[in-house]
Design a protein around this motif. Structure first.
Motif, PDB file in Angstrom:
ATOM      1  N   LYS A  34      -5.953 -12.494  -6.282  1.00 11.11           N
ATOM      2  CA  LYS A  34      -4.518 -12.669  -6.468  1.00 11.11           C
ATOM      3  C   LYS A  34      -4.217 -13.735  -7.518  1.00 11.11           C
ATOM      4  CE  LYS A  34      -3.242 -10.954  -1.962  1.00 11.11           C
ATOM      5  NZ  LYS A  34      -2.027 -10.204  -1.802  1.00 11.11           N
ATOM      6  N   ASP A  35      -4.976 -14.839  -7.496  1.00  6.68           N
ATOM      7  CA  ASP A  35      -4.782 -15.891  -8.496  1.00  6.68           C
ATOM      8  C   ASP A  35      -5.100 -15.402  -9.908  1.00  6.68           C
ATOM      9  OD1 ASP A  35      -3.957 -17.666  -6.567  1.00  6.68           O
ATOM     10  OD2 ASP A  35      -5.815 -18.838  -6.546  1.00  6.68           O
ATOM     11  N   THR A  36      -5.962 -14.406 -10.019  1.00  8.51           N
ATOM     12  CA  THR A  36      -6.285 -13.804 -11.309  1.00  8.51           C
ATOM     13  C   THR A  36      -5.150 -12.907 -11.783  1.00  8.51           C
ATOM     14  OG1 THR A  36      -8.637 -13.899 -10.748  1.00  8.51           O
ATOM     15  CG2 THR A  36      -8.038 -12.402 -12.510  1.00  8.51           C
ATOM     16  N   GLY A  37      -4.240 -12.569 -10.872  1.00 10.06           N
ATOM     17  CA  GLY A  37      -3.086 -11.742 -11.221  1.00 10.06           C
ATOM     18  C   GLY A  37      -3.253 -10.283 -10.856  1.00 10.06           C
ATOM     19  N   ILE A  38      -4.327  -9.969 -10.139  1.00 13.67           N
ATOM     20  CA  ILE A  38      -4.588  -8.581  -9.758  1.00 13.67           C
ATOM     21  C   ILE A  38      -3.601  -8.144  -8.684  1.00 13.67           C
ATOM     22  CG2 ILE A  38      -6.259  -7.032  -8.657  1.00 13.67           C
ATOM     23  CD1 ILE A  38      -8.462  -8.782  -9.950  1.00 13.67           C
ATOM     24  N   THR A  39      -2.997  -6.976  -8.911  1.00 15.31           N
ATOM     25  CA  THR A  39      -2.106  -6.368  -7.920  1.00 15.31           C
ATOM     26  C   THR A  39      -2.431  -4.883  -7.829  1.00 15.31           C
ATOM     27  OG1 THR A  39      -0.405  -5.931  -9.582  1.00 15.31           O
ATOM     28  CG2 THR A  39      -0.221  -7.994  -8.360  1.00 15.31           C
ATOM     29  N   GLY A  40      -1.975  -4.274  -6.778  1.00 17.36           N
ATOM     30  CA  GLY A  40      -2.149  -2.832  -6.617  1.00 17.36           C
ATOM     31  C   GLY A  40      -3.593  -2.391  -6.712  1.00 17.36           C
ATOM     32  N   TYR A  41      -4.510  -3.155  -6.140  1.00 20.04           N
ATOM     33  CA  TYR A  41      -5.937  -2.861  -6.226  1.00 20.04           C
ATOM     34  C   TYR A  41      -6.318  -1.883  -5.116  1.00 20.04           C
ATOM     35  CZ  TYR A  41     -10.942  -4.038  -6.916  1.00 20.04           C
ATOM     36  OH  TYR A  41     -12.284  -4.010  -7.174  1.00 20.04           O
ATOM     37  N   SER A  42      -6.805  -0.710  -5.512  1.00 26.73           N
ATOM     38  CA  SER A  42      -7.250   0.312  -4.557  1.00 26.73           C
ATOM     39  C   SER A  42      -8.628   0.799  -4.940  1.00 26.73           C
ATOM     40  CB  SER A  42      -6.312   1.524  -4.568  1.00 26.73           C
ATOM     41  OG  SER A  42      -5.021   1.171  -4.153  1.00 26.73           O
ATOM     42  N   ILE A  43      -9.412   1.161  -3.930  1.00 22.09           N
ATOM     43  CA  ILE A  43     -10.707   1.801  -4.151  1.00 22.09           C
ATOM     44  C   ILE A  43     -10.734   3.064  -3.303  1.00 22.09           C
ATOM     45  CG2 ILE A  43     -13.217   1.609  -3.979  1.00 22.09           C
ATOM     46  CD1 ILE A  43     -12.883  -1.445  -4.216  1.00 22.09           C
ATOM     47  N   PHE A  44     -11.077   4.182  -3.935  1.00 26.48           N
ATOM     48  CA  PHE A  44     -11.158   5.474  -3.263  1.00 26.48           C
ATOM     49  C   PHE A  44     -12.606   5.933  -3.263  1.00 26.48           C
ATOM     50  CE2 PHE A  44      -7.031   5.027  -5.216  1.00 26.48           C
ATOM     51  CZ  PHE A  44      -6.146   5.511  -4.266  1.00 26.48           C
ATOM     52  N   LEU A  45     -12.974   6.717  -2.254  1.00 26.06           N
ATOM     53  CA  LEU A  45     -14.327   7.249  -2.139  1.00 26.06           C
ATOM     54  C   LEU A  45     -14.311   8.762  -2.254  1.00 26.06           C
ATOM     55  CD1 LEU A  45     -17.380   7.035  -1.422  1.00 26.06           C
ATOM     56  CD2 LEU A  45     -16.685   7.133   0.992  1.00 26.06           C
ATOM     57  N   ASP A  46     -15.131   9.297  -3.152  1.00 32.92           N
ATOM     58  CA  ASP A  46     -15.379  10.741  -3.215  1.00 32.92           C
ATOM     59  C   ASP A  46     -16.572  10.987  -2.297  1.00 32.92           C
ATOM     60  OD1 ASP A  46     -16.305  13.312  -3.760  1.00 32.92           O
ATOM     61  OD2 ASP A  46     -15.866  13.187  -5.897  1.00 32.92           O
ATOM     62  N   GLU A  47     -16.313  11.491  -1.110  1.00 36.20           N
ATOM     63  CA  GLU A  47     -17.369  11.642  -0.106  1.00 36.20           C
ATOM     64  C   GLU A  47     -18.435  12.657  -0.497  1.00 36.20           C
ATOM     65  OE1 GLU A  47     -14.912  12.323   3.374  1.00 36.20           O
ATOM     66  OE2 GLU A  47     -15.147  10.213   3.938  1.00 36.20           O
ATOM     67  N   SER A  48     -18.124  13.554  -1.435  1.00 36.22           N
ATOM     68  CA  SER A  48     -19.115  14.552  -1.842  1.00 36.22           C
ATOM     69  C   SER A  48     -20.130  13.992  -2.840  1.00 36.22           C
ATOM     70  CB  SER A  48     -18.426  15.790  -2.434  1.00 36.22           C
ATOM     71  OG  SER A  48     -17.783  15.470  -3.649  1.00 36.22           O
ATOM     72  N   THR A  49     -19.756  12.953  -3.585  1.00 33.21           N
ATOM     73  CA  THR A  49     -20.659  12.375  -4.591  1.00 33.21           C
ATOM     74  C   THR A  49     -21.008  10.915  -4.320  1.00 33.21           C
ATOM     75  OG1 THR A  49     -18.860  11.600  -6.005  1.00 33.21           O
ATOM     76  CG2 THR A  49     -19.671  13.870  -6.382  1.00 33.21           C
ATOM     77  N   LEU A  50     -20.284  10.288  -3.408  1.00 37.37           N
ATOM     78  CA  LEU A  50     -20.379   8.858  -3.107  1.00 37.37           C
ATOM     79  C   LEU A  50     -19.936   7.983  -4.277  1.00 37.37           C
ATOM     80  CD1 LEU A  50     -23.610   8.679  -0.937  1.00 37.37           C
ATOM     81  CD2 LEU A  50     -21.236   8.883  -0.213  1.00 37.37           C
ATOM     82  N   ASP A  51     -19.147   8.564  -5.181  1.00 39.36           N
ATOM     83  CA  ASP A  51     -18.542   7.781  -6.248  1.00 39.36           C
ATOM     84  C   ASP A  51     -17.354   7.024  -5.681  1.00 39.36           C
ATOM     85  OD1 ASP A  51     -20.265   8.567  -8.310  1.00 39.36           O
ATOM     86  OD2 ASP A  51     -19.011  10.270  -8.869  1.00 39.36           O
ATOM     87  N   LEU A  52     -17.265   5.765  -6.037  1.00 33.48           N
ATOM     88  CA  LEU A  52     -16.124   4.929  -5.699  1.00 33.48           C
ATOM     89  C   LEU A  52     -15.247   4.848  -6.942  1.00 33.48           C
ATOM     90  CD1 LEU A  52     -18.228   2.151  -4.013  1.00 33.48           C
ATOM     91  CD2 LEU A  52     -16.554   3.573  -2.814  1.00 33.48           C
ATOM     92  N   PRO A  59      -2.025  -8.632 -15.289  1.00 35.85           N
ATOM     93  CA  PRO A  59      -1.202  -8.969 -16.447  1.00 35.85           C
ATOM     94  C   PRO A  59      -1.984  -8.968 -17.761  1.00 35.85           C
ATOM     95  CG  PRO A  59      -0.830 -10.547 -14.684  1.00 35.85           C
ATOM     96  CD  PRO A  59      -1.971  -9.669 -14.263  1.00 35.85           C
ATOM     97  N   ASP A  60      -3.231  -9.424 -17.705  1.00 39.84           N
ATOM     98  CA  ASP A  60      -4.059  -9.535 -18.895  1.00 39.84           C
ATOM     99  C   ASP A  60      -5.483  -9.126 -18.534  1.00 39.84           C
ATOM    100  OD1 ASP A  60      -5.499 -10.294 -21.162  1.00 39.84           O
ATOM    101  OD2 ASP A  60      -5.129 -12.430 -20.906  1.00 39.84           O
TER     102      ASP A  60
END
Length: 104
Positions: A34-52, A59-60
């Motif tokens: 949060k101090d770095t300015g990161i917002t809206g951080y999401s990670i999704f998993l493709d269960e068929s390939t195990l790709d995240l 902001p920058d």
């Protein structure tokens, strides 16, 4: 604001462990992000390939360059290295993705 996307690879059989570890994300890591300015951080998993698939807004984009030097970031990477593909420094192998479409 810059939206960034990337993919990583989870090791087979660690889907639930990955979820568990992120469900109790360390407060000091949350504060750093949060101090770095990161917002809206999401990670999704493709269960068929195990790709995240990760996506975040910052902001920058150059602000992310300082994260690898932070002790809590190094500690998190060491904690996660047993369940995903990592580099020599324990950071996750992360492949940047190019945005080809966005509907605001």
């Amino acid at each position: 604001m810059v939206r960034l996307a990337f993919k990583m690879k989870l090791h087979k059989g660690y889907e639930e462990e990955y979820r568990k570890r992120h469900a109790v994300l360390w407060p000091e890591l949350q504060l750093l992000l949060k101090d770095t300015g990161i917002t809206g951080y999401s990670i999704f998993l493709d269960e068929s390939t195990l790709d995240l698939f990760g996506v975040l807004t910052v902001p920058d984009g150059q602000a992310l360059d300082k994260l690898p030097d932070q002790p809590v970031m190094k500690k998190w990477w060491a904690y996660m290295k047993d369940i995903m593909d990592t580099n020599v420094d324990n950071s996750p192998v992360s492949i940047p993705l190019k945005e080809v479409f966005y509907l605001p």
